[in-house]
Design a protein around this motif. Sequence first.
Motif, PDB file in Angstrom:
ATOM      1  N   ASN A 154       0.838  -1.212   0.000  1.00 49.65           N
ATOM      2  CA  ASN A 154       0.000   0.000   0.000  1.00 49.65           C
ATOM      3  C   ASN A 154       0.866   1.252   0.000  1.00 49.65           C
ATOM      4  O   ASN A 154       0.625   2.201  -0.741  1.00 49.65           O
ATOM      5  N   TRP A 155       1.872   1.259   0.860  1.00 50.66           N
ATOM      6  CA  TRP A 155       2.787   2.401   0.960  1.00 50.66           C
ATOM      7  C   TRP A 155       3.536   2.605  -0.351  1.00 50.66           C
ATOM      8  O   TRP A 155       3.649   3.721  -0.843  1.00 50.66           O
ATOM      9  N   LEU A 156       4.036   1.490  -0.936  1.00 49.49           N
ATOM     10  CA  LEU A 156       4.758   1.580  -2.210  1.00 49.49           C
ATOM     11  C   LEU A 156       3.853   2.113  -3.317  1.00 49.49           C
ATOM     12  O   LEU A 156       4.282   2.930  -4.132  1.00 49.49           O
ATOM     13  N   GLU A 157       2.610   1.670  -3.316  1.00 49.00           N
ATOM     14  CA  GLU A 157       1.661   2.131  -4.332  1.00 49.00           C
ATOM     15  C   GLU A 157       1.426   3.638  -4.217  1.00 49.00           C
ATOM     16  O   GLU A 157       1.403   4.358  -5.215  1.00 49.00           O
ATOM     17  N   ARG A 158       1.292   4.129  -2.982  1.00 47.84           N
ATOM     18  CA  ARG A 158       1.094   5.573  -2.775  1.00 47.84           C
ATOM     19  C   ARG A 158       2.325   6.368  -3.214  1.00 47.84           C
ATOM     20  O   ARG A 158       2.210   7.417  -3.826  1.00 47.84           O
ATOM     21  N   LYS A 159       3.511   5.858  -2.900  1.00 45.14           N
ATOM     22  CA  LYS A 159       4.750   6.576  -3.237  1.00 45.14           C
ATOM     23  C   LYS A 159       5.008   6.608  -4.739  1.00 45.14           C
ATOM     24  O   LYS A 159       5.498   7.596  -5.270  1.00 45.14           O
ATOM     25  N   LEU A 160       4.703   5.503  -5.427  1.00 49.61           N
ATOM     26  CA  LEU A 160       4.980   5.424  -6.865  1.00 49.61           C
ATOM     27  C   LEU A 160       3.913   6.117  -7.706  1.00 49.61           C
ATOM     28  O   LEU A 160       4.213   6.624  -8.783  1.00 49.61           O
ATOM     29  N   GLY A 161       2.680   6.130  -7.248  1.00 50.25           N
ATOM     30  CA  GLY A 161       1.600   6.724  -8.025  1.00 50.25           C
ATOM     31  C   GLY A 161       1.195   5.829  -9.186  1.00 50.25           C
ATOM     32  O   GLY A 161       1.841   4.817  -9.470  1.00 50.25           O
ATOM     33  N   HIS A 162       0.131   6.236  -9.882  1.00 44.16           N
ATOM     34  CA  HIS A 162      -0.406   5.420 -10.973  1.00 44.16           C
ATOM     35  C   HIS A 162       0.592   5.272 -12.123  1.00 44.16           C
ATOM     36  O   HIS A 162       0.830   4.170 -12.615  1.00 44.16           O
ATOM     37  N   THR A 163       1.189   6.385 -12.553  1.00 42.03           N
ATOM     38  CA  THR A 163       2.133   6.338 -13.680  1.00 42.03           C
ATOM     39  C   THR A 163       3.376   5.538 -13.322  1.00 42.03           C
ATOM     40  O   THR A 163       3.833   4.710 -14.112  1.00 42.03           O
ATOM     41  N   GLY A 164       3.913   5.752 -12.134  1.00 43.34           N
ATOM     42  CA  GLY A 164       5.099   5.019 -11.695  1.00 43.34           C
ATOM     43  C   GLY A 164       4.847   3.527 -11.638  1.00 43.34           C
ATOM     44  O   GLY A 164       5.670   2.717 -12.070  1.00 43.34           O
ATOM     45  N   LEU A 165       3.671   3.143 -11.133  1.00 42.00           N
ATOM     46  CA  LEU A 165       3.312   1.726 -11.066  1.00 42.00           C
ATOM     47  C   LEU A 165       3.142   1.127 -12.453  1.00 42.00           C
ATOM     48  O   LEU A 165       3.554   0.000 -12.704  1.00 42.00           O
ATOM     49  N   ASP A 166       2.544   1.895 -13.364  1.00 43.32           N
ATOM     50  CA  ASP A 166       2.339   1.406 -14.724  1.00 43.32           C
ATOM     51  C   ASP A 166       3.673   1.151 -15.413  1.00 43.32           C
ATOM     52  O   ASP A 166       3.871   0.105 -16.041  1.00 43.32           O
ATOM     53  N   VAL A 167       4.601   2.086 -15.275  1.00 42.66           N
ATOM     54  CA  VAL A 167       5.929   1.924 -15.872  1.00 42.66           C
ATOM     55  C   VAL A 167       6.637   0.727 -15.240  1.00 42.66           C
ATOM     56  O   VAL A 167       7.198  -0.128 -15.926  1.00 42.66           O
ATOM     57  N   LEU A 168       6.611   0.655 -13.901  1.00 42.45           N
ATOM     58  CA  LEU A 168       7.257  -0.438 -13.180  1.00 42.45           C
ATOM     59  C   LEU A 168       6.647  -1.788 -13.561  1.00 42.45           C
ATOM     60  O   LEU A 168       7.365  -2.760 -13.766  1.00 42.45           O
ATOM     61  N   ARG A 169       5.316  -1.820 -13.692  1.00 44.55           N
ATOM     62  CA  ARG A 169       4.633  -3.057 -14.057  1.00 44.55           C
ATOM     63  C   ARG A 169       5.114  -3.560 -15.418  1.00 44.55           C
ATOM     64  O   ARG A 169       5.399  -4.733 -15.600  1.00 44.55           O
ATOM     65  N   ARG A 170       5.244  -2.667 -16.377  1.00 43.16           N
ATOM     66  CA  ARG A 170       5.671  -3.072 -17.721  1.00 43.16           C
ATOM     67  C   ARG A 170       7.146  -3.494 -17.738  1.00 43.16           C
ATOM     68  O   ARG A 170       7.507  -4.469 -18.397  1.00 43.16           O
ATOM     69  N   ILE A 171       7.977  -2.763 -17.008  1.00 42.45           N
ATOM     70  CA  ILE A 171       9.404  -3.127 -16.948  1.00 42.45           C
ATOM     71  C   ILE A 171       9.564  -4.511 -16.338  1.00 42.45           C
ATOM     72  O   ILE A 171      10.259  -5.365 -16.880  1.00 42.45           O
ATOM     73  N   PHE A 172       8.885  -4.747 -15.208  1.00 42.29           N
ATOM     74  CA  PHE A 172       9.012  -6.042 -14.563  1.00 42.29           C
ATOM     75  C   PHE A 172       8.278  -7.135 -15.332  1.00 42.29           C
ATOM     76  O   PHE A 172       8.625  -8.299 -15.221  1.00 42.29           O
ATOM     77  N   GLY A 173       7.302  -6.764 -16.133  1.00 43.09           N
ATOM     78  CA  GLY A 173       6.672  -7.728 -17.024  1.00 43.09           C
ATOM     79  C   GLY A 173       7.677  -8.269 -18.026  1.00 43.09           C
ATOM     80  O   GLY A 173       7.753  -9.479 -18.272  1.00 43.09           O
ATOM     81  N   ILE A 174       8.490  -7.364 -18.579  1.00 44.95           N
ATOM     82  CA  ILE A 174       9.537  -7.787 -19.525  1.00 44.95           C
ATOM     83  C   ILE A 174      10.571  -8.655 -18.811  1.00 44.95           C
ATOM     84  O   ILE A 174      11.021  -9.671 -19.336  1.00 44.95           O
ATOM     85  N   ILE A 175      10.926  -8.264 -17.585  1.00 45.86           N
ATOM     86  CA  ILE A 175      11.887  -9.065 -16.811  1.00 45.86           C
ATOM     87  C   ILE A 175      11.314 -10.452 -16.536  1.00 45.86           C
ATOM     88  O   ILE A 175      12.007 -11.461 -16.676  1.00 45.86           O
ATOM     89  N   LEU A 176      10.021 -10.520 -16.170  1.00 42.47           N
ATOM     90  CA  LEU A 176       9.392 -11.826 -15.928  1.00 42.47           C
ATOM     91  C   LEU A 176       9.392 -12.676 -17.187  1.00 42.47           C
ATOM     92  O   LEU A 176       9.678 -13.878 -17.128  1.00 42.47           O
ATOM     93  N   LEU A 177       9.079 -12.069 -18.325  1.00 44.01           N
ATOM     94  CA  LEU A 177       9.120 -12.818 -19.588  1.00 44.01           C
ATOM     95  C   LEU A 177      10.517 -13.357 -19.840  1.00 44.01           C
ATOM     96  O   LEU A 177      10.698 -14.507 -20.251  1.00 44.01           O
ATOM     97  N   SER A 178      11.521 -12.532 -19.583  1.00 44.71           N
ATOM     98  CA  SER A 178      12.910 -12.948 -19.796  1.00 44.71           C
ATOM     99  C   SER A 178      13.290 -14.105 -18.874  1.00 44.71           C
ATOM    100  O   SER A 178      13.944 -15.059 -19.305  1.00 44.71           O
ATOM    101  N   ILE A 179      12.892 -14.008 -17.609  1.00 47.56           N
ATOM    102  CA  ILE A 179      13.178 -15.080 -16.653  1.00 47.56           C
ATOM    103  C   ILE A 179      12.481 -16.369 -17.104  1.00 47.56           C
ATOM    104  O   ILE A 179      13.069 -17.450 -17.080  1.00 47.56           O
TER     105      ILE A 179
END
Length: 192
Positions: A154-179
């Motif tokens: 919850n705290w991380l979500e508030r600190k990152l905001g919607h845009t930050g979470l969206d960017v992070l989600r896509r970056i880690f999505g690519i990392i997950l695909l790679s793994i």
Amino acid sequence: MFNFKEILSVTLILFSVIDILGSTPIIINLRKKVGHIQSEKATIAAGVLMVLFLLLGKSILNLFGIGVEDFAIAGALIIFALGAEMILGIEIFKPDPSASATSTSIVPIAFPLIAGAGTLTTILTLKSEYSQANIAVGIVLNLVIIYIVLKSTNWLERKLGHTGLDVLRRIFGIILLSIAIKIFKTNVFPAA
């Protein structure tokens, strides 16, 4: 019996394989779908799976006639699906309206996100290099970190905001695909 250097090595290896920080966007996304994640239950379930695999991993797989490679490939496919969901914004894992926060905390968070094929296979592999007691301590240390991160979403979500979470989600999505692709390749086409 306990060796600080071994414990540190095991802890760092498991931390990088589990990648709980990288899983934060997935956990936040799942929490939005089901409303609440039970951090304690997810951590305990993941811990039980990891300790069971430490003690009985190969025997459990052999009981079902499954090789470590088969298990790793199945886990890779699930990780691939989670990564695709994050990048493409599609919904593969649809929330079950009757599912409780407990069941979501266990699947897919405890397994396969935390104690997935990569983690469990790594635990089996670590047994060839490190003592079982030092691996157990490394698992416990990682469970403490996992619990703290799950409690902080919850705290991380508030600190990152919607845009930050969206960017992070896509970056880690690519990392997950790679793994997922790496686990798949390693187990389908092992080095000769």
